[in-house]
Every structure is written in C-alpha cells, then in structure tokens.
Design a protein around this motif. Structure first.
Motif, PDB file in Angstrom:
ATOM      1  N   LEU A 133      23.700  52.461  43.135  1.00 58.79           N
ATOM      2  CA  LEU A 133      24.306  52.683  44.474  1.00 58.79           C
ATOM      3  C   LEU A 133      23.820  54.002  45.019  1.00 58.79           C
ATOM      4  N   ASN A 134      24.600  54.988  44.194  1.00 57.47           N
ATOM      5  CA  ASN A 134      24.743  56.336  44.437  1.00 57.47           C
ATOM      6  C   ASN A 134      23.127  57.222  44.426  1.00 57.47           C
ATOM      7  N   GLU A 135      22.801  56.760  43.260  1.00 58.55           N
ATOM      8  CA  GLU A 135      21.569  57.665  42.910  1.00 58.55           C
ATOM      9  C   GLU A 135      20.226  56.896  43.167  1.00 58.55           C
ATOM     10  N   ARG A 136      20.117  55.688  43.473  1.00 56.45           N
ATOM     11  CA  ARG A 136      18.885  54.675  43.496  1.00 56.45           C
ATOM     12  C   ARG A 136      18.443  54.809  42.102  1.00 56.45           C
ATOM     13  N   GLU A 137      18.933  54.715  41.049  1.00 58.55           N
ATOM     14  CA  GLU A 137      18.550  55.078  39.696  1.00 58.55           C
ATOM     15  C   GLU A 137      18.956  54.007  38.808  1.00 58.55           C
ATOM     16  N   PHE A 138      18.565  53.346  37.865  1.00 61.15           N
ATOM     17  CA  PHE A 138      19.092  52.459  36.924  1.00 61.15           C
ATOM     18  C   PHE A 138      18.616  52.895  35.499  1.00 61.15           C
ATOM     19  N   ASP A 139      19.622  53.387  34.619  1.00 57.45           N
ATOM     20  CA  ASP A 139      19.395  53.586  33.265  1.00 57.45           C
ATOM     21  C   ASP A 139      18.966  52.097  32.464  1.00 57.45           C
ATOM     22  N   ASN A 140      17.783  52.372  32.128  1.00 62.84           N
ATOM     23  CA  ASN A 140      17.249  51.063  31.365  1.00 62.84           C
ATOM     24  C   ASN A 140      16.737  51.836  29.868  1.00 62.84           C
ATOM     25  N   GLY A 141      17.694  51.505  28.842  1.00 64.48           N
ATOM     26  CA  GLY A 141      17.335  51.841  27.609  1.00 64.48           C
ATOM     27  C   GLY A 141      17.867  53.593  27.605  1.00 64.48           C
ATOM     28  N   ALA A 142      16.746  54.204  27.053  1.00 61.88           N
ATOM     29  CA  ALA A 142      16.900  55.776  26.786  1.00 61.88           C
ATOM     30  C   ALA A 142      16.118  56.348  28.179  1.00 61.88           C
ATOM     31  N   GLY A 143      15.801  55.822  29.114  1.00 56.11           N
ATOM     32  CA  GLY A 143      15.064  56.057  30.479  1.00 56.11           C
ATOM     33  C   GLY A 143      15.878  55.926  31.453  1.00 56.11           C
ATOM     34  N   ARG A 144      15.675  56.732  32.465  1.00 56.95           N
ATOM     35  CA  ARG A 144      16.434  56.371  33.785  1.00 56.95           C
ATOM     36  C   ARG A 144      15.216  56.233  34.963  1.00 56.95           C
ATOM     37  N   ALA A 145      15.271  54.946  35.477  1.00 63.30           N
ATOM     38  CA  ALA A 145      13.800  54.769  36.518  1.00 63.30           C
ATOM     39  C   ALA A 145      14.416  54.771  38.049  1.00 63.30           C
ATOM     40  N   ARG A 146      13.683  55.249  38.652  1.00 62.40           N
ATOM     41  CA  ARG A 146      13.985  55.104  40.220  1.00 62.40           C
ATOM     42  C   ARG A 146      13.710  53.659  40.511  1.00 62.40           C
ATOM     43  N   THR A 147      14.532  53.118  41.572  1.00 65.47           N
ATOM     44  CA  THR A 147      14.664  51.840  42.277  1.00 65.47           C
ATOM     45  C   THR A 147      14.137  51.946  43.545  1.00 65.47           C
ATOM     46  N   PRO A 148      13.685  50.887  44.151  1.00 69.24           N
ATOM     47  CA  PRO A 148      13.132  50.844  45.611  1.00 69.24           C
ATOM     48  C   PRO A 148      14.402  50.561  46.538  1.00 69.24           C
ATOM     49  N   LEU A 149      15.478  50.340  46.341  1.00 75.09           N
ATOM     50  CA  LEU A 149      16.634  50.083  46.937  1.00 75.09           C
ATOM     51  C   LEU A 149      16.828  50.496  48.214  1.00 75.09           C
ATOM     52  N   ILE A 150      16.596  49.886  49.252  1.00 77.39           N
ATOM     53  CA  ILE A 150      17.153  50.482  50.451  1.00 77.39           C
ATOM     54  C   ILE A 150      18.590  50.446  50.849  1.00 77.39           C
ATOM     55  N   SER A 151      19.251  49.291  50.742  1.00 76.81           N
ATOM     56  CA  SER A 151      20.697  49.017  50.934  1.00 76.81           C
ATOM     57  C   SER A 151      21.110  47.882  50.285  1.00 76.81           C
ATOM     58  N   VAL A 152      22.197  48.033  49.779  1.00 75.44           N
ATOM     59  CA  VAL A 152      23.370  46.950  49.293  1.00 75.44           C
ATOM     60  C   VAL A 152      24.279  46.317  50.217  1.00 75.44           C
ATOM     61  N   VAL A 153      24.182  45.096  50.595  1.00 77.35           N
ATOM     62  CA  VAL A 153      25.222  44.569  51.545  1.00 77.35           C
ATOM     63  C   VAL A 153      26.120  43.835  50.556  1.00 77.35           C
ATOM     64  N   GLY A 154      27.249  44.219  50.540  1.00 79.58           N
ATOM     65  CA  GLY A 154      28.483  43.863  49.496  1.00 79.58           C
ATOM     66  C   GLY A 154      29.137  42.808  50.517  1.00 79.58           C
ATOM     67  N   ALA A 155      30.140  41.975  49.926  1.00 80.03           N
ATOM     68  CA  ALA A 155      30.881  40.929  50.615  1.00 80.03           C
ATOM     69  C   ALA A 155      32.082  40.757  50.106  1.00 80.03           C
ATOM     70  N   SER A 156      33.371  40.430  50.688  1.00 82.09           N
ATOM     71  CA  SER A 156      34.451  40.654  50.086  1.00 82.09           C
ATOM     72  C   SER A 156      35.555  39.833  51.000  1.00 82.09           C
ATOM     73  N   ASN A 157      36.491  39.402  50.467  1.00 79.48           N
ATOM     74  CA  ASN A 157      37.247  38.406  51.411  1.00 79.48           C
ATOM     75  C   ASN A 157      38.537  39.449  51.805  1.00 79.48           C
ATOM     76  N   GLU A 158      38.621  40.605  51.077  1.00 84.75           N
ATOM     77  CA  GLU A 158      39.486  41.705  51.424  1.00 84.75           C
ATOM     78  C   GLU A 158      39.335  42.847  50.824  1.00 84.75           C
ATOM     79  N   VAL A 159      40.028  43.853  51.365  1.00 82.52           N
ATOM     80  CA  VAL A 159      39.829  45.179  50.698  1.00 82.52           C
ATOM     81  C   VAL A 159      40.561  45.372  49.216  1.00 82.52           C
ATOM     82  N   PRO A 160      40.066  45.946  48.198  1.00 84.14           N
ATOM     83  CA  PRO A 160      40.459  45.652  47.001  1.00 84.14           C
ATOM     84  C   PRO A 160      41.788  46.607  47.053  1.00 84.14           C
TER      85      PRO A 160
END
Length: 465
Positions: A133-160
């Motif tokens: 979410l923060n870096e738009r990167e994903f640690d896959n094995g020994a490497g870190r890859a950029r992701t095409p993420l635009i936005s994540v929509v989260g849902a919850s019944n309440e605030v944690p």
C-alpha cells in the motif's frame, strides 16, 4: 528539451464518469466521488459500514473507471493465507532454491483491489500489505518488484480498536462511512433497476496528466489560514494527525483542484477534511459543521432582533387599534357591543356593516404626527431588515458561484450549503412582509387632522445583533 505536460482530464469527461459510477447507487454521491478522487491521487479508501451497503459494488465500478486495469477482490478472515492474496509459491523456483510466488492474477498485479473485512487478516498478511500500500512494491523472494496498483478499497464494519492495527488503518487516507439507504430513499430502493451505464475509462496517460497538473497547483493563503485553524480545532478535540497524513491530505486537495482546472487550492476544498482527518466516523459530523459554518459561511443566520422588533410593532399596532375614542368607559362598552353584534352576522350582512361602521366611529383617532412617527420607526427597522436580506442574498449568490465549478463536492453537501443562506433569506423576507403589513396598519389608523399631538414614545426594540 523536456516535453510539456499534457492537459488534465476535461471536467466534462470526469462529470460523465462520476455520473456513470453513481448510476443505480442511492445516496452514495460522497462515496463515489471520494473513491474516484482518492484513486486519481494515488491514495487508498476505507468504506466503513454494515454488510449489504454496496461497498464491493463501488469498488468494482471504480475498477471500470480505469483503462487497462486489472481487478482483485478477496474477503479476509483470520484464517486467510498469504497465498490467497499474493499467489502460490513457484515450485520451479523452489527447485532452484528461490522462494518466489506466482503473482499473476493476484493482488501484486492488480490496479484496483477490494479487500473486504480488511482488519480481520492476520499479521503475516498485514505486514506484506503495508509495503504494497505504501510503496506500491511487493517483495517476491529476494527481489522487490513494482506493482501497477492504483488504489485499494478496503471495507470494514467498524474502526479497529486494536492498537496493533492502527498503523495499517492509517494507510487508508480517505475514510467514508456507508450506511443503508434512508427512509426517504426506501421506495426508490425497492424499485431500483440495475445500473447499466458503461463508464468511459481513464487511460494511464490521463492519470499521468492529473499527477503532473497536481504538482503545479499552489496553496492559497486562505487555505493556509484555514488549515492552521483546523489543526488547532483538531488538537482541542483530541484528534491527532500525523505529519504524513497532513502531507497526503494536501496532495488530495491539489488533485481536486487540478482536476477542476484550478491553479490554486482554496479553503473551500476543506470539505474533504472530515473524511481524511477524523479518526473515526463519529468525529466527522462536527468537522462537517466546522466547514459549513467557519469556511463556507453557509450556516443559517438567525435574525432574533428582527423577529422581536416585528413582534413589538405588531403588539403596539393591536393596542392602538383597540384604543377607544376619548369618551370614557361608555365608548369601550359600545365598541365591545359592536364587535359582538358584527361577529354574529354572516359576512356581508347588514348588521355587520353597521357594526363595523360604529366600531370605526368609536375608535380613537390619532394625529398625523403620531401616524407618521410610527411609520418612520417601522421604516427604519425595515431598512435594517433589507440589509440583512440583501446580505443573505449576496451570500447565497456567492455560494452558488463557488459551487458551480466544483466537480467533487457531493450534491447532498452542496444542497446543505445552499439551504443555510436560503433559509436566512426566506426568514428576512417573511419578516419584511410582516413589517410592511404593520406599516400599512399604522398608516390606516383613524386620523384627525385637527389633532396637534406630539410624536409618541418609540416602541422599545432590541438592538440588531
């Protein structure tokens, strides 16, 4: 020479896109606009509300707003595994002593993702999501890859409530409460047909143009002053806002201004503050009120001084209309008898006409000086009332002008803003109408030109606030 940045997305295209996203969604004007604006700003959205309130539908529609954008959706539980979100381990990589995942079709390759019950995931998933979410990167094995993420929509019944989840909760810049439709929209809900408007998606080039335009947007002086006042207000309310969130908030404001083709962010953009700076939904209404009253100056202004003045004049007029002629108690008795006789007759009856004539003859007569003085005092208050009315009209006109070019401000909030000065305007006009009737009443008092009386003592009025 570097190429000049392209123009931002046309406002008309964004309006059409918003309309298509809203089609068939009742009372979701704020959620639709906030989700799309957050995505254009590269931020994430949290929808807070009970099941069955179109949270997942909103995420799916948001995905369709962007061209060449893959979608990913999962319901998270405490038993969810990293493989469900990030893909299974690659057996071929394991044979070569590499710990890698097959991410194709999973979250690391998505442009828009919907994570339902997002705070129920275990720590292994949440830790991996933080980087994504923060870096738009994903640690896959020994490497870190950029992701095409635009936005994540989260849902919850309440605030944690768990402090261990607060860092993850903070990654969602925009927090939108979503409730079942109101009673007013219930009939429309029952008759609702599925939305079928197909949005014209925004290209990657269009998103890049928005980002480049955003970076050129300045912060207006009125915005800076309002932000200082807002920060003090939040501190007094015990709401802590991190430096990172303030900077992200400014980025969101700049995105809103850029997509409305404005070169400067102004204080009016702070309608977004409740959805970004409130820690939980219960704190949002107070911040909305702050914006309406302090920033937009759109709260209704009561006119108690004018209402009291009108009431005082109406009481005085009734007193002077009821005064008997200077013939002692006998005149008062005759007036009472005339009223009793006239009241017993149908409208237009001869006795009523005679009774009204008798009552008119037995009423006290006033000097022209008296009548003129009363009318002059009413005129003075009416002048103050007209100024109050004109100020309300000016507020409403200025507010309508500011709202005309606002793409993102939800129509429900815009309606509330207009209602404030409109209510003041209507109140002032109604009181002016009553003053006009009172003036006509004083002007119609029986007059004896032969009377040389002095001007009466003024009716005691409250001073304008």
């Amino acid at each position: 020479m570097e190429p000049r940045p392209g123009p931002p997305v046309p406002v008309a295209a964004l309006r059409t896109l918003i309309a298509s996203l809203e089609d068939g969604l009742l009372e979701r004007d704020a959620a639709v606009r906030l989700a799309l604006l957050a995505a254009l700003a590269g931020e994430h959205v949290l929808l807070i509300g009970p099941p069955g309130t179109a949270k997942s539908e909103l995420a799916r529609r948001l995905h369709r707003a962007f061209a060449d954008c893959r979608y990913f959706e999962r319901l998270l539980t405490r038993f969810s595994t990293p493989e469900e979100l990030f893909g299974p381990l690659s057996l071929k990589a394991l044979e070569a002593d590499r710990y890698e995942r097959l991410v194709d079709g999973y979250l690391p390759t998505a442009g828009v993702a919907f994570l339902d019950e997002v705070f129920k995931a275990n720590s292994a998933i949440l830790n991996a999501l933080l980087t994504l979410l923060n870096e738009r990167e994903f640690d896959n094995g020994a490497g870190r890859a950029r992701t095409p993420l635009i936005s994540v929509v989260g849902a919850s019944n309440e605030v944690p409530a768990d402090e261990a989840l607060l860092a993850f909760y903070d990654r969602f810049l925009v927090r939108v409460p979503v409730q079942p439709v109101s009673d007013a929209a219930f009939d429309a809900l029952l008759a609702l047909a599925p939305g079928d408007a197909a949005p014209v998606p925004l290209s990657a080039a269009a998103r890049d143009a928005v980002r480049q335009a955003r970076d050129r947007v300045a912060l207006g002086d009125d915005l800076r002053d309002a932000l200082h006042a807002l920060r003090a207000r939040l501190r007094d309310d015990g709401i802590a806002v991190s430096d990172r969130r303030w900077r992200q908030f400014v980025g969101l404001l700049r995105t809103a201004a850029a997509t409305e083709h404005r070169a400067t962010v102004d204080a009016f953009d702070l309608w977004l503050a409740p959805y970004v700076l409130a820690h939980e939904p219960a704190q949002q209404p107070a911040l909305v009120d702050w914006f309406v009253e302090r920033v937009a100056d759109a709260a209704p202004h009561d006119l108690p001084w004018l209402a009291r003045a009108v009431e005082a004049f109406e009481r005085q007029l009734e007193i002077e209309r009821s005064l008997p002629a200077d013939e002692g108690d006998d005149a008062a008795g005759k007036i009472a008898l005339a009223r009793a006789v006239g009241g017993a007759q149908p409208e237009g009856g001869m006795l009523r006409i005679v009774a009204e004539a008798l009552e008119q003859r037995l009423r006290r007569r006033f000097s022209p000086v008296h009548v003129d003085a009363r009318c002059a005092q009413v005129d003075a208050v009416a002048a103050d009332a007209r100024r109050a009315r004109d100020e309300a009209q000016a507020r409403l006109t200025a507010l309508r002008a500011r709202l005309a070019d606002r793409l993102w401000l939800p129509p429900t909030l815009a309606d509330r803003l207009r209602r404030g000065p409109a209510a003041t305007l209507a109140q002032a006009q109604a009181l002016l109408d009553r003053l006009a009737a009172v003036r006509d009443g004083f002007a119609a008092l029986p007059v004896d030109p032969a009377l040389a009386g002095e001007a009466p003592a003024p009716v005691v009025l409250a001073a304008p606030a």
